[in-house]
Design a protein around this motif. Structure first.
Motif, PDB file in Angstrom:
ATOM      1  N   ALA A 188       0.843  -1.203   0.000  1.00  0.00           N
ATOM      2  CA  ALA A 188       0.000   0.000   0.000  1.00  0.00           C
ATOM      3  C   ALA A 188       0.875   1.249   0.000  1.00  0.00           C
ATOM      4  O   ALA A 188       0.616   2.217  -0.731  1.00  0.00           O
ATOM      5  CB  ALA A 188      -0.912  -0.014   1.222  1.00  0.00           C
ATOM      6  N   PHE A 238       2.515   2.221  -3.302  1.00  0.00           N
ATOM      7  CA  PHE A 238       1.558   2.748  -4.283  1.00  0.00           C
ATOM      8  C   PHE A 238       0.863   4.013  -3.774  1.00  0.00           C
ATOM      9  O   PHE A 238      -0.091   4.504  -4.387  1.00  0.00           O
ATOM     10  CB  PHE A 238       0.526   1.684  -4.659  1.00  0.00           C
ATOM     11  N   ALA A 240      -4.005  -1.470   2.610  1.00  0.00           N
ATOM     12  CA  ALA A 240      -4.164  -2.365   1.464  1.00  0.00           C
ATOM     13  C   ALA A 240      -5.581  -2.318   0.912  1.00  0.00           C
ATOM     14  O   ALA A 240      -5.789  -2.452  -0.296  1.00  0.00           O
ATOM     15  CB  ALA A 240      -3.798  -3.793   1.885  1.00  0.00           C
ATOM     16  N   LEU A 242      -6.219  -0.140  -2.084  1.00  0.00           N
ATOM     17  CA  LEU A 242      -5.582  -0.407  -3.377  1.00  0.00           C
ATOM     18  C   LEU A 242      -6.578  -0.563  -4.530  1.00  0.00           C
ATOM     19  O   LEU A 242      -6.344  -0.037  -5.620  1.00  0.00           O
ATOM     20  CB  LEU A 242      -4.692  -1.656  -3.278  1.00  0.00           C
ATOM     21  N   ARG A 295      -7.407   2.738  -5.609  1.00  0.00           N
ATOM     22  CA  ARG A 295      -6.200   3.386  -6.144  1.00  0.00           C
ATOM     23  C   ARG A 295      -5.981   3.009  -7.609  1.00  0.00           C
ATOM     24  O   ARG A 295      -5.653   3.831  -8.454  1.00  0.00           O
ATOM     25  CB  ARG A 295      -5.003   2.978  -5.285  1.00  0.00           C
ATOM     26  N   THR A 308      -7.284  -7.232  -6.202  1.00  0.00           N
ATOM     27  CA  THR A 308      -6.835  -6.219  -7.173  1.00  0.00           C
ATOM     28  C   THR A 308      -6.550  -6.916  -8.505  1.00  0.00           C
ATOM     29  O   THR A 308      -5.388  -7.102  -8.885  1.00  0.00           O
ATOM     30  CB  THR A 308      -5.570  -5.493  -6.670  1.00  0.00           C
TER      31      THR A 308
END
Length: 800
Positions: free
Chosen positions: A167, A170, A175, A178, A181, A212
């Motif tokens: 996390a 990025f 997390a 994400l 994101r 993800t």
């Protein structure tokens, strides 16, 4: 816990600084002194604990000698470190390293990363997994607008802190942030050193895969992660130059040598001299093309010459050490041990056993090594050897090079480590016993193919196991003489083809005389005795082993072994001819012809006809010799016997020369040369070259004869050529002396026809009546003893 890639640092600058220093082969203390900064300052910069100041950066650039793009990249990283701003490109990774010899892999990896959700680069420590992953991530960065970043797994990483670090790299707090994101945009995560905390890292990767889906992962590890959909990419060492190369530019064209030479220059070593080219090739082969080993070896170039590095570390590459990291120094032995510990106990035992192979092996040979009351790949002996090899390849402990059955090879340093472990386990002796048995059986299967069209391929297969065969002979010669004798009895034809007749003769003589072999299998002893005579005949000493061949013939006859009888009689034909017992030689030759015809052994018919050609020449029947050789060529072509066909072609050239048809002899001889040259037998090549050079000299083509004569590696024949050349140049007195010297050096060492030819030369060139009478007397005596008839051309020269 896990940390961002490059963040022992925390910044790109820290990683770049450390990499440049290492490429220069400097410790922190040495570099700090060179740059004029404190060791503690340098250490903090490399660990990302402090931000670089402009004045310090200038000192570092000067000390590193950075120029051009490298300097610009370094300064840009320093500016980011000063401001604390993120890289505007969206790539949160160290700069792409400059790789050598990896371009094809990078191209293929870029293709795989289009399709595979998880790609794991697997290999032994120091093979370059991390650098390759970094470079691959940079190569495909443009395809990942969601961002590219990396983390390094540590020994204390948990699932939670691994996900927290992901996390962070990025730019989100947790997390769970994400997915938002990325917002469905493709992104790429590099997970380095998964094996350090495999269970936690794999669990974290599974969470990322499930939550993800637009995130692709490129991981590095010493073993596959096992994540669903994983694509395993074994990372192999760099390709090394093969043995035999001696030109530096050619050797430097191989990636392993190129990397070594570049690192050598990086530590200030002067350019390698051309004379050291072969040493560079041998050294990088001993370092197995492993980038870490190459860099450690090159680092010694600050003090040692290349030859000294090889002398000091060539036999103990496992002792090469890199500088302390996190307070602990690492040797190559410790790095290899890390991969070894990942194996199950049965897999470790298999690796130790396979380490007995010195070069390459096949699945079949691996199975044989595991057979017969010897340790199996697993305690129950049921595991498929293919699956076991796949596992070892998967971990980078075994490589697969080229095509064909014998394509598996263990890194030299892995082999050295496994042998050390075998010795520690007390099993090395039994493993080497087994290896010797396997090699003996392999030689026994291959030896019958050293004839006909299969000869070249079979000889090459034995060449591939040259070091294994030698090792097996040395070991079994002390521990198991009967196995050694069996092995040696299968190798004479190979030894002859490769010009190792003296070495082979020494082995066979020693093993036949060994007390433990006096009661060895009679057939084995017979073949060994026959092989001993064949090798002795290659350097003119076959008669010393005549008794052994006669004993072998008796054994083969008693046991009804037709193949052995044919081989023994063929050798007796050759030996009796060399001894001057030409009738006995003819009788054995004709016996071979009858026996081979009776049993339909076409190849042996060809051999017999070729040997009997000499007897046609002996009595002056050149037309009969030509007819017989034409038959030999036809039959040899029918059974794919390229070697005998080439030798018949060479003999046709000699018959044409003896008949005075010099232009024809040159033409046939030159065609034969290309055929004989492919046999890899220098003696036959010299014989054909000698025939061509003699025909040229006898026909007055002096310049061509001298040019051809340079390649003839037989001094007595060269003396005969010189005699004809001197005669062609009009110096009869010198020619007489040359012919006389040729007759003296040829006597007892060559075909008696050569001696007759030289004596005819003496008698026909001298103007001294006494010298002529003496030569004629010697000639008449020799012809009577050997039953040789003078040819029409020779009688004409003598005026008779």
């Amino acid at each position: 816990m896990a940390r961002p890639v490059g963040a022992v640092s925390g910044s790109t600058f820290a990683v770049l600084l450390r990499e440049h220093r290492r490429r220069n082969g400097l410790t922190q203390a040495e570099f700090a002194a060179k740059a004029g900064v404190g060791v503690r300052t340098l250490r903090d910069l490399e660990r990302g604990r402090s931000r670089p100041q402009r004045a310090t950066v200038d000192l570092l650039v000067a000390a590193l000698g950075l120029r051009g793009a490298a300097r610009d990249e370094f300064l840009a990283a320093a500016r980011r470190g000063e401001s604390g701003e993120p890289d505007p490109s969206g790539i949160n990774l160290p700069p792409a390293p400059v790789l050598i010899g990896r371009e094809p892999e990078l191209t293929n990896l870029a293709t795989v990363l289009r399709h595979a959700a998880v790609v794991t680069l697997v290999g032994v420590a120091g093979v370059g997994k991390t650098s390759l992953a970094w470079a691959a991530a940079h190569r495909v960065a443009a395809r990942h607008p969601g961002g590219v970043a990396g983390i390094v797994v540590t020994e204390v990483s948990t699932e939670a802190d691994t996900l927290a670090t992901v996390a962070g790299v990025f730019g989100v707090g947790r997390a769970s942030d994400l997915p938002a994101r990325f917002a469905g945009r493709p992104a790429l995560l590099l997970v380095d050193a998964v094996e350090r905390s495999a269970e936690s890292a794999v669990t974290a990767m599974l969470w990322l895969r499930n939550n993800t889906p637009s995130l692709r992962i490129i991981a590095t590890s010493r073993r596959p992660s096992g994540v669903a959909g994983e694509y395993v990419w074994p990372v192999m060492p760099l390709e090394c130059p093969p043995p035999g190369l001696i030109e530096l530019p050619e050797i430097a064209g191989y990636p392993a040598a190129e990397l070594f030479l570049e690192r050598l220059r990086g530590v200030g070593h002067a350019d390698v001299a051309p004379a050291d080219a072969a040493t560079v090739g041998e050294l990088v082969r001993r370092l197995a093309g492993l980038p870490l080993a190459l860099e450690l070896g090159a680092a010694r170039g600050r003090i040692l010459e290349v030859s000294e590095i090889l002398d000091r570390y060539g036999d103990r590459v496992l002792d090469l050490r890199r500088e302390p990291r996190d307070g602990e120094a690492t040797t190559l032995r410790e790095a290899i041990a890390g991969s070894y510990r990942l194996l199950e106990p049965a897999e470790r035992a298999a690796l130790r056993l396979l380490a007995q192979f010195h070069h390459r092996w096949s699945v079949e040979l691996a199975e044989q090594l595991f057979a017969d009351n010897h340790p199996q790949p697993d305690p129950g002996g049921e595991r498929d050897v293919v699956a076991l090899l796949d596992r070892l390849v998967e971990l980078g402990l075994v490589s697969v090079r080229g095509t064909g059955p014998t394509r598996f090879r263990m890194l030299d340093m892995v082999r050295d480590f496994a042998v050390e472990q075998s010795e520690g386990e007390g099993e090395l002796a039994s493993f080497r016993d087994r290896h010797a048995v396997v090699m003996a059986r392999y030689a026994a299967r291959t030896a019958p193919e050293l004839v006909g069209g299969a000869l070249r391929e079979a000889a090459t297969r034995l060449d591939d196991f040259n070091s294994d065969l030698r090792s097996a002979l040395v070991w079994a010669g002390e521990r198991d003489p009967r196995t050694a004798l069996y092995l040696a009895s299968k190798l004479p034809r190979w030894w002859r083809l490769r010009g190792n007749d003296r070495e082979g003769r020494g082995w066979l003589r020693r093993l036949l005389d060994h007390p433990d072999n006096q009661r060895a299998d009679p057939t084995t002893r017979a073949w060994a005795g026959l092989g001993l005579a064949q090798l002795a005949a290659e350097h003119g000493d076959g008669l010393a082993e005549l008794g052994g061949v006669e004993a072998a013939l008796a054994t083969f006859t008693r046991l009804g072994r037709v193949t052995g009888q044919l081989a023994a009689r063929t050798q007796l034909c050759i030996l009796h001819q060399a001894n001057g017992d030409y009738e006995a030689a003819r009788e054995h030759g004709e016996a071979v012809l009858r026996l081979a015809t009776r049993y339909g052994r076409t190849r042996d018919v060809v051999v017999a006809e070729n040997n009997l050609t000499w007897h046609d020449i002996r009595v002056g029947d050149l037309a009969g010799a030509r007819r017989r050789l034409v038959t030999v060529q036809r039959l040899a072509a029918g059974v794919g016997e390229d070697r005998l066909r080439a030798l018949a072609h060479a003999n046709l050239a000699e018959v044409a020369r003896l008949d005075g048809r010099y232009a024809e002899a040159v033409a046939i001889g030159r065609r034969a040369l290309s055929q004989v040259d492919q046999l890899g037998d220098p003696r036959h090549k010299w014989r054909v070259l000698g025939c061509v050079a003699l025909a040229l000299a006898q026909s007055g083509r002096v310049a061509e004869a001298r040019e051809t004569m340079v390649e003839v590696g037989d001094p007595p024949v060269v003396e005969l050529i010189e005699a004809y050349l001197t005669l062609a140049e009009g110096d009869r007195t010198a020619a007489t002396e040359r012919f006389s010297m040729a007759a003296e050096t040829l006597a007892g060492r060559h075909d008696v026809r050569d001696v007759v030819e030289a004596l005819v030369g003496v008698a026909s060139s001298t103007d001294d009546p006494k010298r002529r009478r003496q030569a004629l007397t010697e000639l008449d005596d020799l012809c009577q003893r050997s039953a040789v008839s003078l040819l029409a051309r020779e009688r004409a020269l003598l005026g008779g």
